[in-house]
Write an enzyme that holds these catalytic residues in place. Structure first.
Site, PDB file in Angstrom:
ATOM      1  N   HIS A   1       0.857  -1.180   0.000  1.00 54.13           N
ATOM      2  CA  HIS A   1       0.000   0.000   0.000  1.00 54.13           C
ATOM      3  C   HIS A   1       0.898   1.236   0.000  1.00 54.13           C
ATOM      4  O   HIS A   1       1.738   1.394   0.886  1.00 54.13           O
ATOM      5  CB  HIS A   1      -0.881  -0.021   1.259  1.00 54.13           C
ATOM      6  CG  HIS A   1      -1.999   0.969   1.249  1.00 54.13           C
ATOM      7  ND1 HIS A   1      -1.812   2.322   1.196  1.00 54.13           N
ATOM      8  CD2 HIS A   1      -3.342   0.785   1.299  1.00 54.13           C
ATOM      9  CE1 HIS A   1      -2.983   2.948   1.215  1.00 54.13           C
ATOM     10  NE2 HIS A   1      -3.932   2.024   1.274  1.00 54.13           N
TER      11      HIS A   1
ATOM     12  N   GLU B   1      -3.781  14.275  11.738  1.00 59.88           N
ATOM     13  CA  GLU B   1      -4.702  14.012  10.634  1.00 59.88           C
ATOM     14  C   GLU B   1      -6.149  14.242  11.053  1.00 59.88           C
ATOM     15  O   GLU B   1      -6.619  13.639  12.029  1.00 59.88           O
ATOM     16  CB  GLU B   1      -4.549  12.573  10.145  1.00 59.88           C
ATOM     17  CG  GLU B   1      -3.131  12.196   9.732  1.00 59.88           C
ATOM     18  CD  GLU B   1      -2.980  10.720   9.416  1.00 59.88           C
ATOM     19  OE1 GLU B   1      -4.004   9.993   9.491  1.00 59.88           O
ATOM     20  OE2 GLU B   1      -1.863  10.282   9.102  1.00 59.88           O
TER      21      GLU B   1
ATOM     22  N   TYR C   1     -15.828   5.242   4.027  1.00 64.81           N
ATOM     23  CA  TYR C   1     -14.365   5.232   3.953  1.00 64.81           C
ATOM     24  C   TYR C   1     -13.905   3.800   4.104  1.00 64.81           C
ATOM     25  O   TYR C   1     -14.399   3.049   4.961  1.00 64.81           O
ATOM     26  CB  TYR C   1     -13.792   6.123   5.053  1.00 64.81           C
ATOM     27  CG  TYR C   1     -12.289   6.173   5.112  1.00 64.81           C
ATOM     28  CD1 TYR C   1     -11.543   6.413   3.960  1.00 64.81           C
ATOM     29  CD2 TYR C   1     -11.609   5.988   6.307  1.00 64.81           C
ATOM     30  CE1 TYR C   1     -10.156   6.462   4.008  1.00 64.81           C
ATOM     31  CE2 TYR C   1     -10.231   6.048   6.370  1.00 64.81           C
ATOM     32  CZ  TYR C   1      -9.504   6.282   5.215  1.00 64.81           C
ATOM     33  OH  TYR C   1      -8.144   6.326   5.266  1.00 64.81           O
TER      34      TYR C   1
END
Length: 447
Positions: free
Chosen positions: A305, A354, A363
């Protein structure tokens, strides 16, 4: 030279008399120009002895005169009246708006998540509907950022807003908004973002019954496109997909309230005319519109990823290369094809802080509880990642090519911890027990 693009406001047909189709100039950071009346933009000079058509020439500087050319922001405006022609400003109620430095609470290492803002009182416009979650830095020192949300059910009528503390990145989540700026109009439906530079005046009209969304107030260096490095010359947010308004003006001879955010507080003055009276302009300090679905996503075509930095749309650089004052990151529709790879966002502790928001859908790191219009805050070094349900599902998934197109999430990321405004710490829509989403992640290792 820039070309032009047309965007029809959401819910309108080609015969709508009030707004119709919007025409825009394309390109980010360009030297844009426009004139609503032919012959009103001077040729060959910025400040002629007599500006055309009896207009006043005025420079709006978004940077110091001597900043490097690549980062110098300024525009010349040719307006019916100069901005200097106004009465004194007086303090007005800040309502739900707060500003840095945030000192009502101490920085909190806990992971936090909020539901969407509750319904506002009738007659709440964009300015009155702003609600601050928190931020960092100091607006008076031009460093840091603030996170706001807005929820409005009324247009700004005979009211104009500007922010002297920073630029505003507006992320609509529900309801199209019409941004009437000094440079011309921008139509921002959900799925788009609008960038209003520091000091630019604008009025927000609602295209429907209500509007809701997010705002990043950037006190620091203006947002710019990130460097692409090994990616090369193309990809991520392409400059040509940013849209700048075409010139339009409001020639109004009536009282208009002008609200200015200055050093953290709201000030207001009642003009006898509209300050959105710019007939022609040229420069680089201009508003922009961007469609997030045009983001050219980069990702793996082999395994693992990639770091979420590959999803950066805009960045506000700091004095440390690569360490952003603020980043705007979008998780746009994309294909997942990594082999032998845990495909959702990985478990993570980060030196950056964040704030996640959700425009639509779901999400891919949270199976439930993260709602459009809501948000989560993971301050620096707080451990976060997929919830138990997402982990279990992704760990056993058949790794065929998968299209992720059922959600649109984004992130405001910043180098400093986000300190909450007191109202965010005690808000009724702050979710209790957010930590439980990671319960049940059991031990699998056996020695």
């Amino acid at each position: 030279m820039t070309d032009h693009q047309t965007l029809r406001p959401a819910g309108e047909d080609a015969h709508t008399p009030d707004r119709g189709e919007r025409r825009y100039s394309t390109g980010f950071g360009n030297e844009h120009s426009g004139e609503a009346v032919p012959g009103t933009l001077p040729v060959g000079r910025n400040s002629p002895q007599r500006a055309p058509h009896g207009l006043y020439a005025e420079q709006l500087s978004g940077s110091a005169f001597t900043e490097p050319r690549a980062r110098n922001r300024r525009s010349w405006l040719y307006r019916i009246r100069p901005s200097a022609a106004h009465p004194p400003f007086a303090r007005v109620d800040n309502r739900g708006l707060r500003s840095a430095p945030f000192e009502e609470t101490v920085p909190d290492p806990n992971r936090l998540r909020w539901d969407p803002l509750p319904e506002p009182a009738a007659g709440t416009d964009f300015v009155d509907g702003l609600w601050t979650l928190g931020g960092n830095g100091d607006a008076r020192q031009r460093s840091g950022m603030a996170i706001h949300l807005y929820h409005a059910n009324a247009s700004m009528t005979d009211r104009v807003f500007s922010d002297s503390d920073g630029e505003l990145l507006i992320v609509p989540e529900r309801g199209t908004i019409e941004l009437h700026t000094e440079f011309g109009p921008l139509t921002a439906p959900p799925g788009h973002v609008a960038l209003i530079p520091r000091g630019v005046r604008f009025r927000v009209e609602l295209a429907g019954a209500g509007a809701r969304g997010y705002v990043c107030e950037n006190y620091g260096a203006p947002f710019e496109l990130p460097e692409l490095g090994p990616i090369g010359a193309n990809g991520l947010a392409n400059a040509r997909d940013f849209l700048a308004p075409r010139a339009a003006f409001d020639d109004a001879e009536r009282p208009v309230e002008v609200v200015n955010k200055f050093c953290g507080n709201l000030w207001a003055a009642t003009y006898d005319h509209s300050p959105l009276d710019v007939v022609a302009w040229h420069g680089t300090h201009v508003p922009y519109l961007y469609d997030l679905r045009r983001f050219n996503v980069m990702g793996t075509i082999s395994y693992d990823h990639p770091d979420p930095s590959v999803f950066t749309v805009l960045t506000s650089p700091s004095d440390t290369p690569g360490l952003a004052n603020a980043d705007f990151v979008v998780f746009a529709p994309r294909w997942l094809v990594g082999e032998d790879t845990f495909r959702p966002p990985y478990f993570h502790r980060n030196v950056m802080s964040e704030y996640m928001g959700l425009v639509e859908g779901a999400y891919d790191a949270k199976a439930s509880g993260f709602l459009p219009g809501g948000g989560s805050l993971h301050n620096m070094m707080s451990a976060h990642g997929p919830d138990r349900e997402t982990f279990d599902r992704a760990s056993g998934a058949d790794l065929v090519p998968q299209k992720v197109d059922d959600g649109l999430a984004f992130m405001f990321e910043t180098r400093w911890p986000v300190t909450l405004a007191g109202q965010a710490r005690s808000a009724g829509h702050l979710q209790q027990g957010y930590d439980t989403v990671w319960q049940g992640l059991e031990r699998n290792f056996r020695s």
